[in-house]
Design a protein around this motif. Structure first.
Motif, PDB file in Angstrom:
ATOM      1  N   LEU B 111      33.331  24.777  27.422  1.00  0.00           N
ATOM      2  CA  LEU B 111      32.530  24.717  26.528  1.00  0.00           C
ATOM      3  C   LEU B 111      31.356  23.625  28.389  1.00  0.00           C
ATOM      4  CD1 LEU B 111      33.360  23.481  23.382  1.00  0.00           C
ATOM      5  CD2 LEU B 111      32.009  25.533  24.178  1.00  0.00           C
ATOM      6  N   ASP B 112      32.155  23.270  29.141  1.00  0.00           N
ATOM      7  CA  ASP B 112      31.548  22.797  29.928  1.00  0.00           C
ATOM      8  C   ASP B 112      30.243  22.876  30.606  1.00  0.00           C
ATOM      9  OD1 ASP B 112      32.862  24.016  31.909  1.00  0.00           O
ATOM     10  OD2 ASP B 112      33.049  22.624  33.287  1.00  0.00           O
ATOM     11  N   VAL B 113      30.987  24.460  30.681  1.00  0.00           N
ATOM     12  CA  VAL B 113      29.838  25.110  30.944  1.00  0.00           C
ATOM     13  C   VAL B 113      28.366  25.034  30.230  1.00  0.00           C
ATOM     14  CG1 VAL B 113      28.621  27.435  31.561  1.00  0.00           C
ATOM     15  CG2 VAL B 113      30.785  27.215  30.875  1.00  0.00           C
ATOM     16  N   ILE B 139      31.637  30.509  36.246  1.00  0.00           N
ATOM     17  CA  ILE B 139      32.199  29.910  35.285  1.00  0.00           C
ATOM     18  C   ILE B 139      32.662  31.539  34.133  1.00  0.00           C
ATOM     19  CG2 ILE B 139      32.855  28.260  33.281  1.00  0.00           C
ATOM     20  CD1 ILE B 139      31.279  26.598  35.478  1.00  0.00           C
ATOM     21  N   ILE B 140      31.266  31.925  33.200  1.00  0.00           N
ATOM     22  CA  ILE B 140      31.676  32.846  32.619  1.00  0.00           C
ATOM     23  C   ILE B 140      32.563  34.100  33.400  1.00  0.00           C
ATOM     24  CG2 ILE B 140      30.336  34.826  30.637  1.00  0.00           C
ATOM     25  CD1 ILE B 140      28.481  32.926  30.753  1.00  0.00           C
ATOM     26  N   SER B 141      32.148  34.674  34.617  1.00  0.00           N
ATOM     27  CA  SER B 141      32.744  36.081  35.080  1.00  0.00           C
ATOM     28  C   SER B 141      34.420  35.446  34.826  1.00  0.00           C
ATOM     29  CB  SER B 141      32.257  35.937  35.643  1.00  0.00           C
ATOM     30  OG  SER B 141      30.405  36.447  35.928  1.00  0.00           O
ATOM     31  N   TYR B 142      34.569  34.293  35.985  1.00  0.00           N
ATOM     32  CA  TYR B 142      35.307  34.242  36.142  1.00  0.00           C
ATOM     33  C   TYR B 142      37.067  33.518  34.614  1.00  0.00           C
ATOM     34  CZ  TYR B 142      35.117  34.740  41.092  1.00  0.00           C
ATOM     35  OH  TYR B 142      35.453  35.927  41.955  1.00  0.00           O
ATOM     36  N   GLU B 143      35.749  33.274  33.644  1.00  0.00           N
ATOM     37  CA  GLU B 143      36.769  33.315  32.650  1.00  0.00           C
ATOM     38  C   GLU B 143      37.802  34.195  31.611  1.00  0.00           C
ATOM     39  OE1 GLU B 143      34.505  31.414  29.734  1.00  0.00           O
ATOM     40  OE2 GLU B 143      35.169  29.600  30.292  1.00  0.00           O
ATOM     41  N   VAL B 144      37.076  35.671  32.696  1.00  0.00           N
ATOM     42  CA  VAL B 144      38.162  36.641  31.999  1.00  0.00           C
ATOM     43  C   VAL B 144      39.177  37.017  32.702  1.00  0.00           C
ATOM     44  CG1 VAL B 144      37.705  39.044  31.223  1.00  0.00           C
ATOM     45  CG2 VAL B 144      35.289  38.125  31.422  1.00  0.00           C
ATOM     46  N   ILE B 220      43.379  31.680  41.939  1.00  0.00           N
ATOM     47  CA  ILE B 220      42.161  31.451  42.444  1.00  0.00           C
ATOM     48  C   ILE B 220      40.745  31.450  41.487  1.00  0.00           C
ATOM     49  CG2 ILE B 220      40.493  33.657  42.917  1.00  0.00           C
ATOM     50  CD1 ILE B 220      42.885  34.981  44.436  1.00  0.00           C
ATOM     51  N   THR B 221      41.216  31.796  40.358  1.00  0.00           N
ATOM     52  CA  THR B 221      39.918  31.971  38.721  1.00  0.00           C
ATOM     53  C   THR B 221      39.935  30.350  38.964  1.00  0.00           C
ATOM     54  OG1 THR B 221      41.855  32.226  37.294  1.00  0.00           O
ATOM     55  CG2 THR B 221      39.643  33.882  37.970  1.00  0.00           C
ATOM     56  N   THR B 222      41.066  29.446  38.455  1.00  0.00           N
ATOM     57  CA  THR B 222      40.959  28.147  38.375  1.00  0.00           C
ATOM     58  C   THR B 222      40.399  27.320  39.520  1.00  0.00           C
ATOM     59  OG1 THR B 222      43.115  27.807  39.474  1.00  0.00           O
ATOM     60  CG2 THR B 222      43.240  27.634  37.130  1.00  0.00           C
ATOM     61  N   LEU B 223      40.525  27.994  40.453  1.00  0.00           N
ATOM     62  CA  LEU B 223      39.098  27.057  41.805  1.00  0.00           C
ATOM     63  C   LEU B 223      37.683  27.464  41.842  1.00  0.00           C
ATOM     64  CD1 LEU B 223      40.486  28.136  44.996  1.00  0.00           C
ATOM     65  CD2 LEU B 223      40.763  26.303  44.271  1.00  0.00           C
ATOM     66  N   ALA B 224      37.397  28.629  40.552  1.00  0.00           N
ATOM     67  CA  ALA B 224      36.103  29.227  40.458  1.00  0.00           C
ATOM     68  C   ALA B 224      35.625  28.654  39.237  1.00  0.00           C
ATOM     69  CB  ALA B 224      36.095  30.960  40.324  1.00  0.00           C
ATOM     70  N   GLU B 225      36.742  28.438  38.650  1.00  0.00           N
ATOM     71  CA  GLU B 225      36.515  27.757  36.939  1.00  0.00           C
ATOM     72  C   GLU B 225      35.840  25.872  37.810  1.00  0.00           C
ATOM     73  OE1 GLU B 225      36.568  28.063  33.642  1.00  0.00           O
ATOM     74  OE2 GLU B 225      35.919  29.749  34.147  1.00  0.00           O
ATOM     75  N   SER B 226      36.808  25.299  38.460  1.00  0.00           N
ATOM     76  CA  SER B 226      36.343  24.168  38.652  1.00  0.00           C
ATOM     77  C   SER B 226      35.101  24.239  39.853  1.00  0.00           C
ATOM     78  CB  SER B 226      37.532  23.773  39.236  1.00  0.00           C
ATOM     79  OG  SER B 226      38.268  23.909  39.879  1.00  0.00           O
ATOM     80  N   ASN B 227      34.450  25.056  40.072  1.00  0.00           N
ATOM     81  CA  ASN B 227      33.508  25.125  41.502  1.00  0.00           C
ATOM     82  C   ASN B 227      33.842  24.823  42.645  1.00  0.00           C
ATOM     83  OD1 ASN B 227      31.963  26.345  38.936  1.00  0.00           O
ATOM     84  ND2 ASN B 227      30.920  24.104  38.297  1.00  0.00           N
ATOM     85  N   GLY B 342      35.211  39.242  40.901  1.00  0.00           N
ATOM     86  CA  GLY B 342      35.792  38.215  39.856  1.00  0.00           C
ATOM     87  C   GLY B 342      35.993  39.814  39.346  1.00  0.00           C
ATOM     88  N   TRP B 343      34.754  40.700  39.146  1.00  0.00           N
ATOM     89  CA  TRP B 343      34.843  41.851  38.387  1.00  0.00           C
ATOM     90  C   TRP B 343      35.665  43.295  38.369  1.00  0.00           C
ATOM     91  CZ3 TRP B 343      33.651  40.959  33.611  1.00  0.00           C
ATOM     92  CH2 TRP B 343      33.305  40.028  33.360  1.00  0.00           C
ATOM     93  N   LYS B 344      35.269  42.931  39.696  1.00  0.00           N
ATOM     94  CA  LYS B 344      36.014  45.009  40.298  1.00  0.00           C
ATOM     95  C   LYS B 344      37.898  44.770  41.193  1.00  0.00           C
ATOM     96  CE  LYS B 344      31.493  46.270  41.503  1.00  0.00           C
ATOM     97  NZ  LYS B 344      30.570  46.802  43.516  1.00  0.00           N
TER      98      LYS B 344
END
Lengths: 166, 365
Positions: B111-113, B139-144, B220-227, B342-344
């Motif tokens: 929800l912080d988005v 954030i949306i991309s890295y949530e997956v 890696i994804t948590t780094l992206a999540e916390s910007n 993130g996606w590929k």
């Protein structure tokens, strides 16, 4: 205490939903939708549907509303003009809404609350097991539907790109 | 239930120390001194900054959308802080004991988005809006891949409750589950029983070594999540001034920073609980030298409280240190690189690892 919280979230749901109708600013409406969906999620908790509540937050609030807000922002003029949404079909809209409301109230009296029927022991395990056994077909159909939507979306999005490249 | 009494002061103290730590670590990496003037070795620098911040004027731009602008920082903070509600601290002290623990955490943190988008949009500033759009898409991309990597752990642990996951990873597993058995690397056919040995051998990364690559994806994804750098595009200073919080000042800006550090702390805690044994000791019992039992203590005693908090915090701080280390070591990625990573790469890799985690789980029973 439980009743007070229940009515609090009920009123919050209604108030934010009404605000969506009244406001003319699309972004305010989208943000109000966040409040509506969150309080509906809170109401789910009261019916012991904890998993459903969290799923609601994850998918609707965290995913779909964010996409809506995204769409609004990208179509918005950065220089300060906001999109204003008007209201059309007021009469027919009111009639339909009232009809549905009457129908819901009428049928709501006939129904027995679901929470008394469902066994809530270890709900996640139960849920997973039932999804993979009793409700396998609907589950797979839903998955297929989502896959079709995904493929279709990427085709629509990539269509222009393909013709530009060639 | 009352873990807020632990986490709220922890978060405030952590933010003050982490900002000081970040400056010192960055200075060390860049071969400088960092803050040296205020207090011994610059120790009071953050306190001084905080006092200055609280006295600053709370500026609202004239053309900003006022109500949303004012409320946005709190939306971000509440979303991040709500995530702490399910995190356990001690064997006898956990947060909200709900069936959907980790799932709830991931959902509420996403929800912080919304707060970031509100902040960027309400500022009515090109840089803020661009920062908000970048942040949300990231954030949306890295949530997956983040969710998929967490699911890999859940497949192994068979529970969504963080406290249950904690108990499984140490010598106390028998006190919680009557018939719990841990085998070395989760290979039950090799029949090396590690239930009584505990320590690092029963942490999830060694209970099922397939989780080591999963942890890399998670990290890696948590780094992206916390910007944070190398994924700090939303506040890329050289392009966007400071992204979605360009227009904020004073207390509200401090709240946004507090949320960012709160997110670091939360993701580090989550990583420690899911992969590195939560509040369990790293030392195994070797024969009559009961290192694990000595450094765990009797459940409920003061010693047990001391050891559990100590291990949890030490591991978390190491994770935070790695986050900072990476921030000051790697350059920022480009937006298209971010998306393709993130996606590929991460998402398919996480899917494949999910399959292998399920296979590994079959060997554990």
């Amino acid at each position: 205490m439980t009743e007070v919280t229940f009515y609090f979230f009920g009123i919050l749901t209604l108030a934010s939903a009404i605000f969506i109708l009244i406001t003319k600013n699309v972004l305010h409406a989208a943000l109000s939708l966040v409040v509506t969906l969150l309080s509906v999620a809170a109401l789910y908790v009261f019916t012991n549907a904890e998993f459903l509540a969290v799923t609601q937050i994850m998918i609707y609030v965290g995913g779909i509303v964010v996409l809506i807000v995204f769409g609004v922002m990208l179509t918005n003029d950065v220089s300060g003009k906001t999109i204003i949404s008007g209201s059309v079909n007021r009469l027919s809209g009111t009639i339909i809404t009232l009809t549905v409301l009457v129908m819901l109230i009428y049928s709501g009296q006939e129904l027995t609350p679901i929470a008394t029927k469902v066994h809530n022991t270890a709900s996640i395990e139960n849920l997973g097991e039932h999804l993979m056994t009793t409700y396998l077909l609907p589950f797979e159909i839903a998955a297929l539907l989502l896959l079709i939507a995904l493929v279709a979306a990427s085709i629509i999005a990539g269509h222009d790109l393909q013709s530009k490249i060639s | 239930m009352s873990t807020i009494l632990f986490f709220l002061p922890l978060l405030l103290v952590f933010a003050v120390l982490a900002i000081y730590g970040e400056r010192k670590i960055s200075a060390f990496i860049q071969n400088r001194y960092g803050p040296m003037e205020t207090g011994y070795y610059g120790l009071l620098q953050t306190v001084a900054d905080l006092l200055k911040l609280l006295q600053k004027e709370d500026i609202v731009p004239r053309v900003a959308s006022k109500a949303l602008f004012l409320v946005a920082p709190f939306v971000i903070f509440v979303a991040v802080f709500a995530g702490f509600s399910v995190v356990p601290v001690l064997p006898t002290w956990q947060g909200a004991s709900i069936n959907t623990g980790v799932f709830f955490l991931l959902a509420i943190v996403s929800l912080d988005v919304i707060g970031i988008i509100i902040a960027g949009w309400a500022s009515n500033n090109k840089y803020s809006l661009l920062g908000a759009v970048r942040s949300a898409s990231q954030i949306i991309s890295y949530e997956v891949p983040l969710t998929l990597s967490v699911v890999c752990v859940l497949v192994v642990t068979q529970s969504l409750d963080l406290q249950v996951i904690s108990f499984q990873q140490g010598v106390l597993s028998n006190s919680y589950f009557a018939d719990a058995e841990n085998y070395l690397f989760g290979l039950s056919f090799a029949n090396v029983n590690t239930t009584e040995i505990g320590g690092v051998l029963t942490w999830n990364i060694l209970r099922a070594p397939v989780l080591i690559p999963v942890w890399i994806i998670f990290f890696i994804t948590t780094l992206a999540e916390s910007n944070r750098a190398p994924f700090d595009l939303p506040e890329a200073e050289s392009e966007l001034v400071s992204g979605f919080h360009t227009e904020y000042s004073g207390f509200r800006w401090a709240i946004i920073m507090l949320s960012e550090y709160g997110m670091m702390l939360l993701t580090s805690l989550l990583g420690v609980i899911l992969f590195f044994g939560s509040w369990n000791t790293p030392f195994p019992n070797i024969g009559s030298i009961k290192l694990a039992s000595w450094t765990t203590g009797e459940v409920g005693s003061m010693a047990s409280v001391f050891w559990a908090v100590l291990w949890l915090l030490i591991k978390t701080i190491i994770m935070v240190f790695i986050q900072m280390w990476i921030r000051w070591t790697y350059p920022r990625v480009r937006l298209d690189q971010l998306m393709s990573l993130g996606w590929k790469y991460l998402t398919p890799a996480a899917l494949v690892l999910l399959f292998f985690s399920a296979l590994w789980r079959l060997m554990m029973v």
